[in-house]
Design an enzyme around this catalytic site. Structure first.
Site, PDB file in Angstrom:
ATOM      1  N   HIS A 180       0.819  -1.218   0.000  1.00 21.66           N
ATOM      2  CA  HIS A 180       0.000   0.000   0.000  1.00 21.66           C
ATOM      3  C   HIS A 180       0.849   1.263   0.000  1.00 21.66           C
ATOM      4  O   HIS A 180       2.026   1.245   0.355  1.00 21.66           O
ATOM      5  CB  HIS A 180      -0.955   0.014   1.207  1.00 21.66           C
ATOM      6  CG  HIS A 180      -0.257   0.213   2.520  1.00 21.66           C
ATOM      7  ND1 HIS A 180       0.197  -0.823   3.305  1.00 21.66           N
ATOM      8  CD2 HIS A 180       0.090   1.354   3.194  1.00 21.66           C
ATOM      9  CE1 HIS A 180       0.768  -0.348   4.394  1.00 21.66           C
ATOM     10  NE2 HIS A 180       0.720   0.978   4.356  1.00 21.66           N
ATOM     11  N   HIS A 182       5.976   6.462  -0.733  1.00 20.44           N
ATOM     12  CA  HIS A 182       6.734   5.222  -0.840  1.00 20.44           C
ATOM     13  C   HIS A 182       5.819   4.022  -0.639  1.00 20.44           C
ATOM     14  O   HIS A 182       4.671   4.157  -0.202  1.00 20.44           O
ATOM     15  CB  HIS A 182       7.850   5.194   0.211  1.00 20.44           C
ATOM     16  CG  HIS A 182       7.333   5.249   1.622  1.00 20.44           C
ATOM     17  ND1 HIS A 182       7.154   6.437   2.317  1.00 20.44           N
ATOM     18  CD2 HIS A 182       6.931   4.263   2.469  1.00 20.44           C
ATOM     19  CE1 HIS A 182       6.682   6.176   3.520  1.00 20.44           C
ATOM     20  NE2 HIS A 182       6.538   4.864   3.638  1.00 20.44           N
TER      21      HIS A 182
END
Length: 322
Positions: free
Chosen positions: A139, A258
């Site tokens: 995710h 990220h």
């Protein structure tokens, strides 16, 4: 209903039925092997729906207290309080088989390069697979782990969905920057091995973060990657929404985005923090590390709600918040 593969001996053919005339007249003739029920099922079963992973995204609660021994030494970021609902806004990514293979090679290389990897504090724990070896979704966070009161759940989901709808955003694609890097959580209790993301052409990821931060701050929470705004002393939400001012809604925060692929409790050495893997070792956009973004996920407790960018409709995975 679970999907079950049956062996050939448990097929649906009725063994009591009479043989066909062709078989009776030439019993010794070799018959072409008929496909097994398992093979037929593989050919005819439709692909799993995009919300399938939502049904199994939350592990069973093992304890209401913070017991690090239950989860490899990790500390609970938000203490459990009855009536509070831990929540998270994020974008889910399910890599392809080839992408999983590439990411696993990155984690393996990092573990081989670290000294004393057999010590729990130094070992890098992969986020790519479950304890049973099944691939796990990854995710991109659009919020910190936050806490909502029970009566705020519906309002929060409604407000966030309305803001995403107002953006009129279409699905877009993100690409990972060469190599991997280390990122600490906000209280420096864990370090994550991550893939950095390039800023997309339409700046869509920043826009989604802006509306997420705007919403969570109205509920008294910290904005992600913004200057911290103090919560109430007891860390519980007030009964009514409170607008908090802090951080620039138009700030470019793309350098923070990220995808975490592993974690460790020990702080990486300076040389590890500045260079984990080079472009030739860590993969690149050309090698397929692209992330297609079509849905924003809103997890409230164990309920996962999906907000699709194409038509921006909100649905609850298990119907509780629908």
């Amino acid at each position: 209903m679970p999907l079950v593969e049956y062996s050939d001996s448990e097929g649906s053919v009725n063994s009591d039925s009479a043989p066909s005339p062709a078989v009776t007249s030439n019993a010794k003739r070799k018959r072409a092997p008929s496909p097994s029920p398992a093979d037929s099922a593989k050919q005819t079963l439709p692909p799993l729906p995009s919300t399938f992973h939502d049904l199994y995204a939350s592990a069973s609660r093992l304890s209401n207290t913070d017991d690090p021994s239950l989860h490899a030494g990790r500390q609970r970021q938000i203490p459990h309080v009855e009536g509070n609902w831990p929540s998270h806004v994020y974008i889910e990514w399910i890599p392809t088989t080839e992408q999983y293979t590439l990411l696993e090679s990155i984690v393996d290389q990092v573990n081989k390069r670290r000294d004393d990897v057999e010590t729990d504090g130094r070992h890098v724990h992969s986020l790519l697979r479950s304890d049973l070896g099944a691939p796990l979704p990854l995710h991109i966070s659009l919020s910190r782990p936050i806490v909502l009161r029970g009566e705020q759940r519906h309002d929060f989901l409604h407000d966030l969905t309305a803001r995403i709808r107002k953006l009129g955003m279409q699905p877009f694609t993100l690409h990972a920057i060469h190599g991997a890097d280390w990122v600490a959580n906000h209280d420096d209790t864990r370090w994550f091995l991550v893939l950095r993301l390039e800023r997309d052409k339409g700046d869509s990821l920043n826009k989604l973060l802006w509306v997420s931060n705007q919403t969570v701050k109205e509920y008294g929470q910290f904005g992600l990657y913004e200057k911290q705004i103090p919560l109430p002393a007891d860390r519980q939400m007030p009964n009514r929404k409170q607008r908090r001012i802090g951080g620039s809604e138009e700030a470019d925060l793309s350098m923070h985005f990220h995808i975490s692929i592993a974690w460790t409790l020990a702080s990486p050495r300076v040389e590890e923090q500045t260079r984990v893997l080079g472009p030739s070792e860590g993969g690149s956009e050309e090698e397929g590390l692209g992330v297609n973004v079509e849905v924003v996920k809103v997890k409230i407790g164990n309920n996962i709600n999906s907000v699709a960018l194409a038509d921006v409709r909100s649905t609850a995975a298990n119907g509780i918040l629908a």
